[in-house]
Write a protein that holds these residues in place. Structure first.
Motif, PDB file in Angstrom:
ATOM      1  N   LYS A  95       0.834  -1.202   0.000  1.00 19.64           N
ATOM      2  CA  LYS A  95       0.000   0.000   0.000  1.00 19.64           C
ATOM      3  C   LYS A  95       0.868   1.252   0.000  1.00 19.64           C
ATOM      4  O   LYS A  95       0.603   2.201  -0.717  1.00 19.64           O
ATOM      5  CB  LYS A  95      -0.914   0.027   1.232  1.00 19.64           C
ATOM      6  CG  LYS A  95      -2.056  -0.938   1.183  1.00 19.64           C
ATOM      7  CD  LYS A  95      -2.863  -0.830   2.449  1.00 19.64           C
ATOM      8  CE  LYS A  95      -3.866  -1.954   2.578  1.00 19.64           C
ATOM      9  NZ  LYS A  95      -4.547  -1.919   3.871  1.00 19.64           N
ATOM     10  N   ALA A  96       1.892   1.251   0.844  1.00 20.19           N
ATOM     11  CA  ALA A  96       2.757   2.418   0.961  1.00 20.19           C
ATOM     12  C   ALA A  96       3.540   2.653  -0.325  1.00 20.19           C
ATOM     13  O   ALA A  96       3.715   3.793  -0.753  1.00 20.19           O
ATOM     14  CB  ALA A  96       3.709   2.250   2.142  1.00 20.19           C
ATOM     15  N   SER A  97       4.020   1.595  -0.958  1.00 19.22           N
ATOM     16  CA  SER A  97       4.837   1.764  -2.150  1.00 19.22           C
ATOM     17  C   SER A  97       4.000   2.112  -3.374  1.00 19.22           C
ATOM     18  O   SER A  97       4.501   2.675  -4.325  1.00 19.22           O
ATOM     19  CB  SER A  97       5.670   0.510  -2.412  1.00 19.22           C
ATOM     20  OG  SER A  97       4.812  -0.575  -2.691  1.00 19.22           O
ATOM     21  N   SER A  98       2.700   1.804  -3.372  1.00 19.66           N
ATOM     22  CA  SER A  98       1.860   2.097  -4.528  1.00 19.66           C
ATOM     23  C   SER A  98       1.586   3.598  -4.649  1.00 19.66           C
ATOM     24  O   SER A  98       1.303   4.081  -5.733  1.00 19.66           O
ATOM     25  CB  SER A  98       0.554   1.320  -4.460  1.00 19.66           C
ATOM     26  OG  SER A  98      -0.214   1.781  -3.373  1.00 19.66           O
ATOM     27  N   ASN A  99       1.664   4.329  -3.545  1.00 15.13           N
ATOM     28  CA  ASN A  99       1.467   5.775  -3.577  1.00 15.13           C
ATOM     29  C   ASN A  99       2.824   6.468  -3.512  1.00 15.13           C
ATOM     30  O   ASN A  99       3.557   6.306  -2.551  1.00 15.13           O
ATOM     31  CB  ASN A  99       0.620   6.236  -2.399  1.00 15.13           C
ATOM     32  CG  ASN A  99      -0.792   5.713  -2.466  1.00 15.13           C
ATOM     33  OD1 ASN A  99      -1.303   5.471  -3.540  1.00 15.13           O
ATOM     34  ND2 ASN A  99      -1.418   5.541  -1.313  1.00 15.13           N
ATOM     35  N   SER A 100       3.110   7.268  -4.521  1.00  8.89           N
ATOM     36  CA  SER A 100       4.377   8.001  -4.492  1.00  8.89           C
ATOM     37  C   SER A 100       4.234   9.204  -3.571  1.00  8.89           C
ATOM     38  O   SER A 100       3.127   9.609  -3.198  1.00  8.89           O
ATOM     39  CB  SER A 100       4.746   8.471  -5.902  1.00  8.89           C
ATOM     40  OG  SER A 100       3.832   9.467  -6.329  1.00  8.89           O
ATOM     41  N   MET A 105       1.242  13.966  -1.433  1.00  9.23           N
ATOM     42  CA  MET A 105       1.254  15.406  -1.208  1.00  9.23           C
ATOM     43  C   MET A 105       0.125  16.097  -1.976  1.00  9.23           C
ATOM     44  O   MET A 105      -0.516  17.011  -1.456  1.00  9.23           O
ATOM     45  CB  MET A 105       2.602  16.016  -1.605  1.00  9.23           C
ATOM     46  CG  MET A 105       3.718  15.685  -0.628  1.00  9.23           C
ATOM     47  SD  MET A 105       3.348  16.161   1.078  1.00  9.23           S
ATOM     48  CE  MET A 105       3.331  17.930   0.945  1.00  9.23           C
ATOM     49  N   SER A 106      -0.138  15.680  -3.210  1.00 13.81           N
ATOM     50  CA  SER A 106      -1.209  16.328  -3.984  1.00 13.81           C
ATOM     51  C   SER A 106      -2.575  16.032  -3.348  1.00 13.81           C
ATOM     52  O   SER A 106      -3.436  16.909  -3.306  1.00 13.81           O
ATOM     53  CB  SER A 106      -1.168  15.900  -5.442  1.00 13.81           C
ATOM     54  OG  SER A 106      -1.455  14.532  -5.561  1.00 13.81           O
ATOM     55  N   LYS A 107      -2.766  14.825  -2.818  1.00  9.97           N
ATOM     56  CA  LYS A 107      -4.014  14.499  -2.134  1.00  9.97           C
ATOM     57  C   LYS A 107      -4.154  15.347  -0.873  1.00  9.97           C
ATOM     58  O   LYS A 107      -5.220  15.897  -0.587  1.00  9.97           O
ATOM     59  CB  LYS A 107      -4.061  13.010  -1.777  1.00  9.97           C
ATOM     60  CG  LYS A 107      -5.369  12.588  -1.109  1.00  9.97           C
ATOM     61  CD  LYS A 107      -5.345  11.129  -0.756  1.00  9.97           C
ATOM     62  CE  LYS A 107      -6.598  10.623  -0.112  1.00  9.97           C
ATOM     63  NZ  LYS A 107      -7.275  11.466   0.822  1.00  9.97           N
ATOM     64  N   PHE A 108      -3.072  15.482  -0.114  1.00 12.00           N
ATOM     65  CA  PHE A 108      -3.082  16.297   1.095  1.00 12.00           C
ATOM     66  C   PHE A 108      -3.422  17.752   0.757  1.00 12.00           C
ATOM     67  O   PHE A 108      -4.245  18.379   1.434  1.00 12.00           O
ATOM     68  CB  PHE A 108      -1.718  16.218   1.801  1.00 12.00           C
ATOM     69  CG  PHE A 108      -1.582  17.176   2.946  1.00 12.00           C
ATOM     70  CD1 PHE A 108      -2.174  16.898   4.159  1.00 12.00           C
ATOM     71  CD2 PHE A 108      -0.864  18.357   2.808  1.00 12.00           C
ATOM     72  CE1 PHE A 108      -2.059  17.775   5.225  1.00 12.00           C
ATOM     73  CE2 PHE A 108      -0.748  19.237   3.858  1.00 12.00           C
ATOM     74  CZ  PHE A 108      -1.352  18.950   5.067  1.00 12.00           C
TER      75      PHE A 108
END
Length: 134
Positions: A95-100, A105-108
């Motif tokens: 899960k962690a590696s699938s999100n760069s 940051m863009s989601k945040f």
């Protein structure tokens, strides 16, 4: 078994008051305070206990004057065996590696802008309401 702090014994409820229940254990009487009857809030102790009930109690303390403090909820906690949750760490890594970092940051940033817009809208609404009252 003797009346020592930490021991779990079986006793009989001999009297119920608004603040607790008196339980006879090994020929002596101790008090189970209303806060020590159940894990949840107890408003009316009579909904949980009645006279002559057999209950398991844990001896909390015995003072120099022979006053015995007992707990029903602590005696029952001992029975439950708490097992740690099983975590599949390999799926967590996926899960962690699938999100760069950039995706995170863009989601945040998007979430933050939406929350800020909601706050500003709420503040404008409150300030308009005050102007109309004045």
């Amino acid at each position: 078994m003797t009346l020592m702090a930490g021991n779990i014994l079986e006793g009989t409820v001999v009297n119920i008051t608004n603040f607790g229940a008196f339980v006879e254990v090994e020929g002596k009487t101790g008090l189970v305070h209303i806060s020590e009857v159940a894990d949840s809030f107890v408003k009316d102790i009579r909904q949980h206990l009645k006279e002559q009930d057999k209950v398991k109690v844990k001896v909390i303390s015995v003072d120099d004057n022979g006053k015995i403090s007992l707990s029903i909820k602590q005696a029952n906690v001992q029975k439950k065996s708490v097992k740690p949750a099983e975590i599949d760490w390999s799926s967590e890594k996926k899960k962690a590696s699938s999100n760069s970092f950039e995706d995170i940051m863009s989601k945040f940033l998007k979430d933050s802008e939406e929350k800020l817009a909601d706050v500003k809208k709420h503040q404008e609404f409150k300030s308009k309401g005050r102007k109309n009252l004045g």
